[in-house]
Design an enzyme around this catalytic site. Sequence first.
Site, PDB file in Angstrom:
ATOM      1  N   LYS A  22       0.950  -0.968  -0.559  1.00  0.00           N
ATOM      2  CA  LYS A  22      -0.243  -0.109   0.253  1.00  0.00           C
ATOM      3  C   LYS A  22       0.543   1.215  -0.589  1.00  0.00           C
ATOM      4  O   LYS A  22       1.115   2.087  -0.912  1.00  0.00           O
ATOM      5  CB  LYS A  22      -0.703  -0.004   1.042  1.00  0.00           C
ATOM      6  N   ASN A  23       1.721   1.245   0.921  1.00  0.00           N
ATOM      7  CA  ASN A  23       2.079   2.361   0.727  1.00  0.00           C
ATOM      8  C   ASN A  23       3.721   2.990   0.408  1.00  0.00           C
ATOM      9  O   ASN A  23       4.421   4.018  -0.585  1.00  0.00           O
ATOM     10  CB  ASN A  23       3.290   2.288   2.420  1.00  0.00           C
ATOM     11  N   ARG A  92      -4.579  10.680   4.915  1.00  0.00           N
ATOM     12  CA  ARG A  92      -3.692  11.630   5.263  1.00  0.00           C
ATOM     13  C   ARG A  92      -2.635  11.826   3.765  1.00  0.00           C
ATOM     14  O   ARG A  92      -1.958  12.309   3.102  1.00  0.00           O
ATOM     15  CB  ARG A  92      -2.295  10.975   5.986  1.00  0.00           C
ATOM     16  N   CYS A 116      -4.484  12.829  14.340  1.00  0.00           N
ATOM     17  CA  CYS A 116      -4.176  11.481  13.855  1.00  0.00           C
ATOM     18  C   CYS A 116      -4.395  10.472  15.110  1.00  0.00           C
ATOM     19  O   CYS A 116      -3.560  11.042  16.131  1.00  0.00           O
ATOM     20  CB  CYS A 116      -2.876  10.846  12.847  1.00  0.00           C
ATOM     21  N   ARG A 121       0.609  14.689  13.223  1.00  0.00           N
ATOM     22  CA  ARG A 121       1.200  13.496  12.178  1.00  0.00           C
ATOM     23  C   ARG A 121       1.867  15.032  11.174  1.00  0.00           C
ATOM     24  O   ARG A 121       0.960  15.525  10.262  1.00  0.00           O
ATOM     25  CB  ARG A 121       1.735  12.786  11.347  1.00  0.00           C
ATOM     26  N   ASP A 306       5.253   0.286  11.591  1.00  0.00           N
ATOM     27  CA  ASP A 306       3.935  -0.247  11.287  1.00  0.00           C
ATOM     28  C   ASP A 306       3.413  -1.417  11.873  1.00  0.00           C
ATOM     29  O   ASP A 306       2.427  -2.152  11.183  1.00  0.00           O
ATOM     30  CB  ASP A 306       3.447  -0.109   9.600  1.00  0.00           C
ATOM     31  N   VAL A 328       9.147   6.214  16.845  1.00  0.00           N
ATOM     32  CA  VAL A 328       8.994   6.945  15.275  1.00  0.00           C
ATOM     33  C   VAL A 328       7.430   8.037  15.506  1.00  0.00           C
ATOM     34  O   VAL A 328       7.933   9.417  14.641  1.00  0.00           O
ATOM     35  CB  VAL A 328       8.224   5.708  14.142  1.00  0.00           C
ATOM     36  N   ARG A 398      -8.509   0.043   4.533  1.00  0.00           N
ATOM     37  CA  ARG A 398      -7.486   0.709   4.044  1.00  0.00           C
ATOM     38  C   ARG A 398      -6.266   0.133   4.018  1.00  0.00           C
ATOM     39  O   ARG A 398      -5.629   0.634   2.636  1.00  0.00           O
ATOM     40  CB  ARG A 398      -7.367   2.120   5.029  1.00  0.00           C
TER      41      ARG A 398
HETATM   42  N1  EPU Z   1       7.567  14.409  10.533  1.00  0.00           N
HETATM   43  C1  EPU Z   1       8.295  15.354  10.923  1.00  0.00           C
HETATM   44  N2  EPU Z   1       7.613  16.173   9.975  1.00  0.00           N
HETATM   45  C2  EPU Z   1       6.962  16.102   9.122  1.00  0.00           C
HETATM   46  C3  EPU Z   1       6.763  14.998   8.148  1.00  0.00           C
HETATM   47  C4  EPU Z   1       7.126  14.012   9.528  1.00  0.00           C
HETATM   48  O1  EPU Z   1       8.420  15.632  12.536  1.00  0.00           O
HETATM   49  O2  EPU Z   1       6.718  16.945   8.052  1.00  0.00           O
HETATM   50  C5  EPU Z   1       7.493  13.100  11.717  1.00  0.00           C
HETATM   51  C6  EPU Z   1       6.299  12.523  11.892  1.00  0.00           C
HETATM   52  O3  EPU Z   1       5.176  13.310  12.620  1.00  0.00           O
HETATM   53  C7  EPU Z   1       6.198  11.059  12.903  1.00  0.00           C
HETATM   54  C8  EPU Z   1       8.116  11.514  11.804  1.00  0.00           C
HETATM   55  O4  EPU Z   1       8.440  12.569  11.852  1.00  0.00           O
HETATM   56  O5  EPU Z   1       7.589  11.505  14.348  1.00  0.00           O
HETATM   57  C9  EPU Z   1       7.958  10.136  10.719  1.00  0.00           C
HETATM   58  O6  EPU Z   1       6.442  10.118  10.228  1.00  0.00           O
HETATM   59  P1  EPU Z   1       6.667  10.157   8.595  1.00  0.00           P
HETATM   60  O7  EPU Z   1       6.723  11.521   7.560  1.00  0.00           O
HETATM   61  O8  EPU Z   1       8.032   8.814   7.784  1.00  0.00           O
HETATM   62  O9  EPU Z   1       5.698   9.149   8.253  1.00  0.00           O
HETATM   63  P2  EPU Z   1       4.356   9.762   6.974  1.00  0.00           P
HETATM   64  O10 EPU Z   1       5.159   9.697   5.488  1.00  0.00           O
HETATM   65  O11 EPU Z   1       3.114  10.255   7.470  1.00  0.00           O
HETATM   66  C10 EPU Z   1       4.503   6.766   6.541  1.00  0.00           C
HETATM   67  C11 EPU Z   1       3.492   5.597   6.082  1.00  0.00           C
HETATM   68  C12 EPU Z   1       3.106   4.933   7.264  1.00  0.00           C
HETATM   69  C13 EPU Z   1       4.564   5.018   8.441  1.00  0.00           C
HETATM   70  C14 EPU Z   1       5.377   5.994   8.508  1.00  0.00           C
HETATM   71  C15 EPU Z   1       6.513   5.800   9.021  1.00  0.00           C
HETATM   72  C16 EPU Z   1       2.726   6.062   4.135  1.00  0.00           C
HETATM   73  C17 EPU Z   1       1.154   6.095   3.070  1.00  0.00           C
HETATM   74  N3  EPU Z   1       2.117   6.615   5.467  1.00  0.00           N
HETATM   75  O12 EPU Z   1       3.643   7.735   7.264  1.00  0.00           O
HETATM   76  O13 EPU Z   1       1.870   4.372   6.974  1.00  0.00           O
HETATM   77  O14 EPU Z   1       4.007   4.052   9.452  1.00  0.00           O
HETATM   78  O15 EPU Z   1       5.301   6.004   7.176  1.00  0.00           O
HETATM   79  O16 EPU Z   1       6.646   4.251   8.465  1.00  0.00           O
HETATM   80  O17 EPU Z   1       3.966   6.117   3.632  1.00  0.00           O
HETATM   81  C18 EPU Z   1       0.173   2.238   8.132  1.00  0.00           C
HETATM   82  O18 EPU Z   1       0.682   2.271   6.759  1.00  0.00           O
HETATM   83  O19 EPU Z   1       0.097   1.792   8.893  1.00  0.00           O
HETATM   84  C19 EPU Z   1       1.325   3.859   8.143  1.00  0.00           C
HETATM   85  C20 EPU Z   1       1.164   4.468   9.004  1.00  0.00           C
END
Ligand code: EPU
Length: 419
Positions: A22-23, A92, A116, A121, A306, A328, A398
């Site tokens: 998915k991701n 998101r 969230c 996030r 995850d 994380v 999802r």
């Molecule tokens: N963060 C910031 N600022 C930003 C972006 C992120 O501080 O601008 C912080 C977040 O708050 C968090 C950390 O960085 O503490 C990592 O978050 P990340 O941005 O990597 O998460 P994401 O990109 O929103 C993706 C996956 C998530 C998965 C996370 C971590 C997708 C669509 N989603 O989310 O997947 O948990 O990376 O590996 O790729 C899931 O599939 O259930 C899911 C939540």
Amino acid sequence: MDTIVITGGNVLHGEVRISGAKNSALPILASTILGGEECVINNVPQVVDVVTMGKLLRLLGAQVEHEGNRAVVRAGVIHSTQAPYELVKTMRASVLVLGPLLARWGEATVSLPGGCAIGSRPVNIHLAGLTKLGAEVSVEHGYIRARSRRLKGALIYCDVPTVTGTENLMMAACLAQGTTTIENAAKEPEIVDLADFLTKRGAKIAGAGSDIITIEGVRELRGSDHEVIPDRIEAGTYLVAGAMTKGAVVVNGCRPDHLEPVLAKLLETGVTIKVEKEAVHLDASKINRLKAVDVRTLPSPGFPTDMQAQMAALMAVAEGTSVITETVFESRFMHVEELRRMGANIRVEGNRLVITGCERLTGAPVMASDLRASAGLILAGLCADGVTEVLRVYHLDRGYERLEEKLQTLGAAIERRKA
Ligand code: EPU
């Protein structure tokens, strides 16, 4: 709303085929709008988030056809550069259209994702990176507004290695003028998959999978075919199911190299694991009790957040005390109260779970709060005494393709009760 009903106690045996990630599928689909030619994406999981991404791309003006696990996208013309709140609030990952829209059409208006269940996030790193690339970015009335003439390559340092942030910036930089370097980039396999797809389309990307990614901008991207990588979290979830029920399962069509941190921790619990090129065999049938192990979630190549809820479920029935540290996300512990309702002995200490395993969980009605929490509750239900009802199943839908069917194939007593 549907409910998943599980009668626990069946030992899982057999083989299960892993779906596309998915991701990976989500950023790859979002990136199709970086060019006007047809893109054919295979191994796309049929899950609700993918349907939502399809809706969003259509709303922007792209033609999107789903045939089974294949998606065909043509984004010759875009009618709108706006991702509305109604869609972003349900997913998101909609924010992934920000970079591509801005890079190709010079503007993007994307609803700021709201609260969230797994913690705050923010998307500040996405926005700071786009600003570095020369965009004017503001937040007004709940929307991110970004404008730019052609983006200009720049050096971007990410304070935190963010997965979708790295993807957004990598996509935007593909069409920028000059060279972009993303430092402290996320290293997840899904980043590499996206880079592979973009490279097939003519993008010039080096270093994806390491913490420094360099992108030399090009004028345009062409169409291409691509096959999405297997879902490492889905694979990990079925392996934990095998372990928790003291069964023997084979996950086929997976990438064992993407599963290394999960396999390392499962091995520590005492199970036997055999790895083939595209399959992992897990055997827990000769084990009396699984051993408690400590787990620390980290960005890739560390243990994936995850898989944290699934490991918490496993530790709830392991022998001894384990500490699971979530580094994380700040509060990804919504499954804990529900696992307690099933008899789990879990204490929350800041960002750590201290879990003392019990011999047996007991089935109960429980409420899912997010995708992976739901998976953890399903796993707990599989090995609990009696019946577990998991409510709010839409979270599971999802991200897991045909979950009940796959678990039934392995011998689980699980069914969906339609609302
Ligand atoms: N963060 C910031 N600022 C930003 C972006 C992120 O501080 O601008 C912080 C977040 O708050 C968090 C950390 O960085 O503490 C990592 O978050 P990340 O941005 O990597 O998460 P994401 O990109 O929103 C993706 C996956 C998530 C998965 C996370 C971590 C997708 C669509 N989603 O989310 O997947 O948990 O990376 O590996 O790729 C899931 O599939 O259930 C899911 C939540």
